[in-house]
Design an enzyme around this catalytic site. Structure first.
Site, PDB file in Angstrom:
ATOM      1  N   MET A   4       0.797  -0.899   0.339  1.00  0.00           N
ATOM      2  CA  MET A   4       0.075   0.412  -0.016  1.00  0.00           C
ATOM      3  C   MET A   4       0.783   1.015   0.012  1.00  0.00           C
ATOM      4  O   MET A   4       0.423   2.580   0.715  1.00  0.00           O
ATOM      5  CB  MET A   4      -0.931   0.242   1.490  1.00  0.00           C
ATOM      6  CG  MET A   4      -1.590  -1.136   0.795  1.00  0.00           C
ATOM      7  SD  MET A   4      -3.527  -0.762   2.322  1.00  0.00           S
ATOM      8  CE  MET A   4      -2.822  -0.885   3.501  1.00  0.00           C
ATOM      9  N   HIS A  37       9.686  -3.961   3.179  1.00  0.00           N
ATOM     10  CA  HIS A  37       9.160  -3.724   1.831  1.00  0.00           C
ATOM     11  C   HIS A  37      10.208  -4.032   0.742  1.00  0.00           C
ATOM     12  O   HIS A  37       9.705  -5.303  -0.323  1.00  0.00           O
ATOM     13  CB  HIS A  37       8.300  -2.773   1.330  1.00  0.00           C
ATOM     14  CG  HIS A  37       7.520  -2.499   2.035  1.00  0.00           C
ATOM     15  ND1 HIS A  37       7.257  -1.323   2.784  1.00  0.00           N
ATOM     16  CD2 HIS A  37       5.271  -3.237   1.837  1.00  0.00           C
ATOM     17  CE1 HIS A  37       5.897  -1.132   2.949  1.00  0.00           C
ATOM     18  NE2 HIS A  37       4.856  -2.447   2.741  1.00  0.00           N
ATOM     19  N   GLN A  40     -10.567  -2.048   2.766  1.00  0.00           N
ATOM     20  CA  GLN A  40      -9.458  -3.126   3.807  1.00  0.00           C
ATOM     21  C   GLN A  40      -9.882  -2.194   5.153  1.00  0.00           C
ATOM     22  O   GLN A  40      -9.338  -2.845   6.430  1.00  0.00           O
ATOM     23  CB  GLN A  40      -8.676  -3.464   3.806  1.00  0.00           C
ATOM     24  CG  GLN A  40      -7.129  -2.796   3.478  1.00  0.00           C
ATOM     25  CD  GLN A  40      -6.602  -3.375   2.829  1.00  0.00           C
ATOM     26  OE1 GLN A  40      -5.691  -3.952   2.051  1.00  0.00           O
ATOM     27  NE2 GLN A  40      -5.052  -4.456   3.612  1.00  0.00           N
ATOM     28  N   GLN A  99       6.027 -11.907   7.284  1.00  0.00           N
ATOM     29  CA  GLN A  99       5.408 -12.468   8.309  1.00  0.00           C
ATOM     30  C   GLN A  99       4.816 -11.405   9.890  1.00  0.00           C
ATOM     31  O   GLN A  99       4.364 -11.858  10.460  1.00  0.00           O
ATOM     32  CB  GLN A  99       6.733 -13.459   9.132  1.00  0.00           C
ATOM     33  CG  GLN A  99       6.542 -14.134   9.930  1.00  0.00           C
ATOM     34  CD  GLN A  99       7.507 -15.008  11.146  1.00  0.00           C
ATOM     35  OE1 GLN A  99       8.375 -15.236  10.050  1.00  0.00           O
ATOM     36  NE2 GLN A  99       7.802 -14.576  12.297  1.00  0.00           N
ATOM     37  N   LYS A 100       4.831 -10.217   9.879  1.00  0.00           N
ATOM     38  CA  LYS A 100       4.910  -9.793  10.076  1.00  0.00           C
ATOM     39  C   LYS A 100       3.283  -8.662  10.479  1.00  0.00           C
ATOM     40  O   LYS A 100       3.016  -9.628  11.589  1.00  0.00           O
ATOM     41  CB  LYS A 100       5.195  -8.265  10.494  1.00  0.00           C
ATOM     42  CG  LYS A 100       5.338  -7.132  10.879  1.00  0.00           C
ATOM     43  CD  LYS A 100       5.233  -5.625  10.785  1.00  0.00           C
ATOM     44  CE  LYS A 100       4.251  -5.163  11.344  1.00  0.00           C
ATOM     45  NZ  LYS A 100       3.129  -4.212  10.667  1.00  0.00           N
ATOM     46  N   GLN A 114      -2.737 -12.107   8.309  1.00  0.00           N
ATOM     47  CA  GLN A 114      -3.083 -11.984   6.623  1.00  0.00           C
ATOM     48  C   GLN A 114      -2.306 -12.766   6.019  1.00  0.00           C
ATOM     49  O   GLN A 114      -2.922 -13.132   5.135  1.00  0.00           O
ATOM     50  CB  GLN A 114      -2.083 -10.378   7.076  1.00  0.00           C
ATOM     51  CG  GLN A 114      -1.928 -10.140   5.094  1.00  0.00           C
ATOM     52  CD  GLN A 114      -2.008  -8.639   5.094  1.00  0.00           C
ATOM     53  OE1 GLN A 114      -2.817  -7.040   4.961  1.00  0.00           O
ATOM     54  NE2 GLN A 114      -0.572  -8.317   4.084  1.00  0.00           N
ATOM     55  N   MET A 121       9.581  -3.176  11.846  1.00  0.00           N
ATOM     56  CA  MET A 121       9.395  -2.478  10.702  1.00  0.00           C
ATOM     57  C   MET A 121       7.988  -2.133  10.486  1.00  0.00           C
ATOM     58  O   MET A 121       6.728  -3.094   9.497  1.00  0.00           O
ATOM     59  CB  MET A 121      10.220  -2.347   9.605  1.00  0.00           C
ATOM     60  CG  MET A 121      11.582  -2.431  10.256  1.00  0.00           C
ATOM     61  SD  MET A 121      12.632  -1.553   8.430  1.00  0.00           S
ATOM     62  CE  MET A 121      14.272  -1.137   9.185  1.00  0.00           C
ATOM     63  N   ARG A 154       3.459   2.053   9.860  1.00  0.00           N
ATOM     64  CA  ARG A 154       2.822   2.958  11.100  1.00  0.00           C
ATOM     65  C   ARG A 154       4.213   3.531  12.456  1.00  0.00           C
ATOM     66  O   ARG A 154       3.587   4.844  12.637  1.00  0.00           O
ATOM     67  CB  ARG A 154       1.771   2.110  11.507  1.00  0.00           C
ATOM     68  CG  ARG A 154       0.641   1.697  10.785  1.00  0.00           C
ATOM     69  CD  ARG A 154       0.049   0.762  12.131  1.00  0.00           C
ATOM     70  NE  ARG A 154      -1.236   1.153  11.068  1.00  0.00           N
ATOM     71  CZ  ARG A 154      -1.940  -0.659  11.580  1.00  0.00           C
ATOM     72  NH1 ARG A 154      -1.481  -1.436  12.433  1.00  0.00           N
ATOM     73  NH2 ARG A 154      -3.121  -1.376  10.825  1.00  0.00           N
TER      74      ARG A 154
HETATM   75  O1  PAF Z   1      -0.192  -5.560   4.351  1.00  0.00           O
HETATM   76  C1  PAF Z   1      -0.546  -4.459   2.549  1.00  0.00           C
HETATM   77  O2  PAF Z   1      -0.032  -3.730   2.490  1.00  0.00           O
HETATM   78  C2  PAF Z   1      -1.766  -4.927   2.412  1.00  0.00           C
HETATM   79  O3  PAF Z   1      -2.216  -5.630   3.089  1.00  0.00           O
HETATM   80  C3  PAF Z   1      -1.730  -5.758   1.110  1.00  0.00           C
HETATM   81  C4  PAF Z   1      -1.536  -7.090   1.709  1.00  0.00           C
HETATM   82  C5  PAF Z   1      -1.475  -5.002   0.166  1.00  0.00           C
HETATM   83  C6  PAF Z   1      -3.819  -5.772   0.764  1.00  0.00           C
HETATM   84  O4  PAF Z   1      -3.816  -4.363   0.009  1.00  0.00           O
END
Ligand code: PAF
Length: 283
Positions: free
Chosen positions: A30, A37, A61, A150-151, A155, A186, A189
């Site tokens: 996102m 990332h 979401q 894994q954080k 999800q 990390m 937020r």
């Molecule tokens: O973890 C995230 O950044 C989001 O939940 C994802 C997997 C990109 C879905 O919008």
């Protein structure tokens, strides 16, 4: 790095690359990118020929409209980081591209137990939104491998279930948590943590590491109680949950022998920021 904004063009590009025998690795995000990332990107580059990253702040979401409004948008810096990391394609769709009408924002997909506990209990509808967008992104990118951190443990299990239930031909690769030098996991937020809140946030990972050490010598329930007492002794930490669970189903366990994989999942509010962390107690 090429930037593609539509699903049709992404599918076309990917089909062309696959026809040339190339494997596709995908990292959905996102935006507000950090080293966590970029570690996913690096992992994807290790095993795939073409690496696609998406940036899409998914409205379905967010259970709280003000959270969505506050979500950091740092597109220019994100693009520089992705370019420097050797990403091949940035998929950057608009909201209308992913959700062309009201009906496309809804799903009947039933996540079962995973959608009732822990993060789901506090944010009803959140994981339905995650499953909805990840399904749409996978349909657009059609990757051989999907790289997620894994954080966001719950999800990860939601996406694992989505892939299995829908027979999606993509392998989910779970990547280890990337931490700051002082142990804080990390997260986008973390920029909202300041001063003493930033300092005290390190207690989350410390408690989890201690818990992992303690399960070597104490029963699991006792080790968990010690960790919880430690966290609760900090006036600036508001524990939302600390749960020891079966790493696949997220059903609570009180003994390591109860499940093939056991993880401790922690959520806490520090300075109004909802932080997540976890540790695998039994791999
Ligand atoms: O973890 C995230 O950044 C989001 O939940 C994802 C997997 C990109 C879905 O919008």
């Amino acid at each position: 790095m090429i930037v593609i904004k539509t699903i049709a063009e992404t599918q076309q590009y990917i089909a062309h690359e696959k026809a040339a025998g190339k494997s596709i690795g995908f990292v959905p995000t996102m935006g507000a990118l950090h080293a966590g990332h970029l570690a996913l990107v690096a992992r994807a580059k290790q095993s795939c020929d073409v690496v696609v990253v998406s940036i899409f702040v998914n409205p379905t979401q967010f259970t709280d409209a003000s959270d969505l409004a506050k979500y950091p948008v740092t597109l220019e810096a994100d693009m520089e980081k992705l370019e420097a990391s050797g990403v091949d394609v940035l998929f950057l769709p608009s909201v209308v591209e992913m959700y062309p009408n009201e009906a496309s924002k809804h799903t009947d997909y039933d996540l079962g137990y995973l959608d009732t506990v822990l993060e789901a209990a506090a944010r009803p509808g959140h994981f339905k939104g995650v499953a909805l967008i990840v399904g749409k992104l996978l349909d657009a990118v059609q990757p051989n491998q999907l790289f997620m951190g894994q954080k966001d443990f719950q999800q990860l299990q939601v996406v694992r279930k989505l892939i299995k239930d829908h027979n999606i031909p993509t392998e989910l690769v779970s990547c280890p948590i990337v931490r700051e030098a002082d142990g804080l996991a990390m997260s986008s937020r973390n920029v909202r943590l300041h001063g003493e809140h930033r300092e005290v946030a390190t207690e989350l990972s410390k408690a989890l590491y201690q818990l992992k050490e303690d399960v070597g010598s104490k029963p699991l329930a006792e080790a968990k109680a010690v960790a919880l007492a430690h966290l609760n002794s900090h006036p600036l930490i508001d524990v939302v949950y600390l749960e020891t669970v079966n790493g696949h189903t997220l059903v609570p366990v009180t003994d390591l022998a109860e499940a093939p994989e056991v993880a401790a999942l922690l959520a806490a509010r520090v300075g109004g920021v909802h932080l997540l962390d976890n540790i695998i107690l039994k791999p």
